[in-house]
Design a protein around this motif. Structure first.
Motif, PDB file in Angstrom:
ATOM      1  N   ARG A 221       0.625  -1.061  -0.172  1.00 33.74           N
ATOM      2  CA  ARG A 221      -0.028  -0.047   0.150  1.00 33.74           C
ATOM      3  C   ARG A 221       0.964   1.849  -0.181  1.00 33.74           C
ATOM      4  NH1 ARG A 221      -2.320  -4.030  -0.545  1.00 33.74           N
ATOM      5  NH2 ARG A 221      -4.423  -4.016   0.360  1.00 33.74           N
ATOM      6  N   PRO A 222       0.210   2.306  -0.807  1.00 28.69           N
ATOM      7  CA  PRO A 222       1.378   3.482  -1.061  1.00 28.69           C
ATOM      8  C   PRO A 222       1.781   3.477   0.926  1.00 28.69           C
ATOM      9  CG  PRO A 222      -0.491   3.705  -2.128  1.00 28.69           C
ATOM     10  CD  PRO A 222      -0.556   2.856  -1.236  1.00 28.69           C
ATOM     11  N   GLY A 223       3.060   3.970   1.201  1.00 30.61           N
ATOM     12  CA  GLY A 223       3.750   4.254   2.804  1.00 30.61           C
ATOM     13  C   GLY A 223       4.488   3.098   2.988  1.00 30.61           C
ATOM     14  N   ASP A 224       4.202   2.186   2.459  1.00 26.27           N
ATOM     15  CA  ASP A 224       5.204   1.201   3.132  1.00 26.27           C
ATOM     16  C   ASP A 224       6.078   1.196   2.880  1.00 26.27           C
ATOM     17  OD1 ASP A 224       2.648  -0.472   4.112  1.00 26.27           O
ATOM     18  OD2 ASP A 224       2.608  -1.665   2.070  1.00 26.27           O
ATOM     19  N   LEU A 225       7.417   1.074   3.415  1.00 28.61           N
ATOM     20  CA  LEU A 225       9.190   0.686   3.360  1.00 28.61           C
ATOM     21  C   LEU A 225       9.050  -0.422   2.743  1.00 28.61           C
ATOM     22  CD1 LEU A 225       9.584   2.830   6.896  1.00 28.61           C
ATOM     23  CD2 LEU A 225       9.725   3.486   4.346  1.00 28.61           C
ATOM     24  N   CYS A 226      10.414  -0.151   2.510  1.00 30.92           N
ATOM     25  CA  CYS A 226      11.400  -1.780   2.221  1.00 30.92           C
ATOM     26  C   CYS A 226      13.238  -1.035   1.446  1.00 30.92           C
ATOM     27  CB  CYS A 226      10.907  -2.282   0.294  1.00 30.92           C
ATOM     28  SG  CYS A 226      11.400  -2.961   0.010  1.00 30.92           S
ATOM     29  N   GLY A 227      13.998  -2.211   1.693  1.00 33.50           N
ATOM     30  CA  GLY A 227      15.175  -1.434   1.230  1.00 33.50           C
ATOM     31  C   GLY A 227      15.787  -2.267   0.073  1.00 33.50           C
ATOM     32  N   MET A 228      16.623  -1.386  -0.362  1.00 34.32           N
ATOM     33  CA  MET A 228      16.875  -1.936  -2.122  1.00 34.32           C
ATOM     34  C   MET A 228      19.054  -1.541  -1.999  1.00 34.32           C
ATOM     35  SD  MET A 228      15.922  -0.521  -5.509  1.00 34.32           S
ATOM     36  CE  MET A 228      17.017   1.456  -5.305  1.00 34.32           C
ATOM     37  N   SER A 229      19.688  -1.940  -2.038  1.00 31.84           N
ATOM     38  CA  SER A 229      20.667  -2.285  -2.407  1.00 31.84           C
ATOM     39  C   SER A 229      21.005  -2.637  -3.444  1.00 31.84           C
ATOM     40  CB  SER A 229      21.824  -2.774  -1.188  1.00 31.84           C
ATOM     41  OG  SER A 229      21.344  -4.307  -1.503  1.00 31.84           O
TER      42      SER A 229
END
Length: 370
Positions: A221-229
């Motif tokens: 949903r809009p607002g959800d956080l995720c990490g990326m590298s």
């Protein structure tokens, strides 16, 4: 010359044997060492790793163009050393080893939109900052760090003193999976990632390790956080003729490759999906043919992708083509063996297993993609 470097010395009573084990362990990852005088060296997009055997141990020097690449190279070397020599091995790096609270190539990204492209393919749009390093056609993929369901404040890995990542406690530890950057606009700080959805809510029948990415995409949903590298993973190389082959897990990468090929490119793209509902519009050069292959219409003996590649008429001179193939582990092995049997050298193909099928629970089970 690389801008960043670091060194470590590993005491060992049999340094030559330890070096041989380290070199052999690197081969399956496409990391080949060559002798440069008294040093064994391996170079690639990640940077350069030099290994020297001393009288009482090993000396390793890691070099890279930016701090993020150096951190990842150092972490990879640390993992290999511990795996080969045991947890008691002392790894102390000197040089460019200053680290922050997170890895230099790590970004926190936030969901801004969700769009279903097909019944089994969902696009998630993210917003993030400082995305310039990810906007490259040379590396198509990123590592996504998917927080556990219900984690309102995600916890991310951070660099440890020996270079290896320090992870949060198991109940807060994110799952790490590799995905294709389908689209990125670094200036706007926006990117798209397409997730294959699975009928059972994120744990695909036939996949060996589940699919936390599908579960995240279903809940997104809009607002959800995720990490990326990253970025990581390679694209294609220049050639007179291109073969792109994959199932729906490779569809985002194939779609992006097709968009970035030159207008005069020639070749074929073979894409295996469940049925016509999983086909998506693709922007392709006029000289690239696209064939959709439907599992639902195929026989049970072998997947349609393997059959189609085996039946394909390739250019008579293998040195003029480049093959990019990504699909299920066992199918990939069959296709790689077939292409090598057609005279295509290792440096003229890139083959990647995106998932692995487990043995069926019953004869009537159909395989599904991850």
């Amino acid at each position: 010359m690389p801008r960043f470097s670091c060194d470590t010395a590993i005491p060992h009573d049999r340094p030559s044997a330890a070096a041989g084990r380290l070199v052999a362990a690197a081969e399956p990852y496409g990391l080949s060492f060559v002798r440069e005088g008294g040093t064994l060296a391996a170079s690639g997009a990640f940077g350069r790793l030099a290994l020297t055997v001393g009288a009482d141990g090993l000396h390793l020097r890691a070099e890279a163009e930016d701090r993020g690449l150096l951190e990842r190279l150092r972490a990879s070397v640390g993992e290999q050393l511990v795996g080969l020599l045991g947890e008691d091995v002392a790894i102390v790096w000197t040089g460019d080893v200053e680290t922050g609270p997170l890895f230099a190539d790590f970004r926190e990204i936030r969901v801004t939109a969700v769009l279903d492209l097909t019944p089994r393919l969902r696009r998630v749009t993210f917003q993030g900052c400082d995305l310039g390093r990810f906007a490259t056609p040379d590396n198509l993929h990123v590592r996504l760090y998917l927080p556990p369901d219900g984690a309102t404040v995600p916890s991310w890995p951070r660099p440890g003193p020996d270079g290896r990542p320090l992870w949060p406690e198991p109940d807060r530890r994110p799952a790490v999976r590799y995905y294709t950057l389908r689209r990125i606009d670094a200036e706007a700080g926006e990117l798209d990632i397409d997730f294959v959805l699975h009928a059972d809510g994120g744990h695909p029948a036939g996949a060996s390790d589940g699919a936390p990415g599908a579960g995240f995409a279903r809940r997104a949903r809009p607002g959800d956080l995720c990490g990326m590298s990253g970025p990581c993973g390679l694209g294609i190389r220049p050639a007179s003729w291109h073969l792109l082959a994959g199932d729906e897990t490779a569809l985002p990468a194939i779609a992006r490759i097709l968009e970035e090929l030159p207008a005069d490119a020639r070749g074929i793209a073979l894409i295996e999906v469940e049925d016509a509902a999983d086909e998506v519009p693709l922007r392709t050069p006029a000289g690239i043919a696209v064939r959709w292959l439907h599992r639902r219409d195929a026989g049970a003996d072998e997947g349609p992708l393997v059959e189609a590649v085996r039946a394909l008429a390739l250019p008579s001179d293998p040195s003029t083509l480049f093959a990019w193939v990504a699909c299920e582990f066992d199918d990939l092995g069959r296709l790689r063996d077939h292409l090598r049997g057609r005279g295509i050298d290792r440096d003229r193909m890139l083959t990647v297993a995106y998932w692995r099928r487990t043995p069926p629970a019953a004869p009537s089970d159909r395989r599904t993609s991850a």
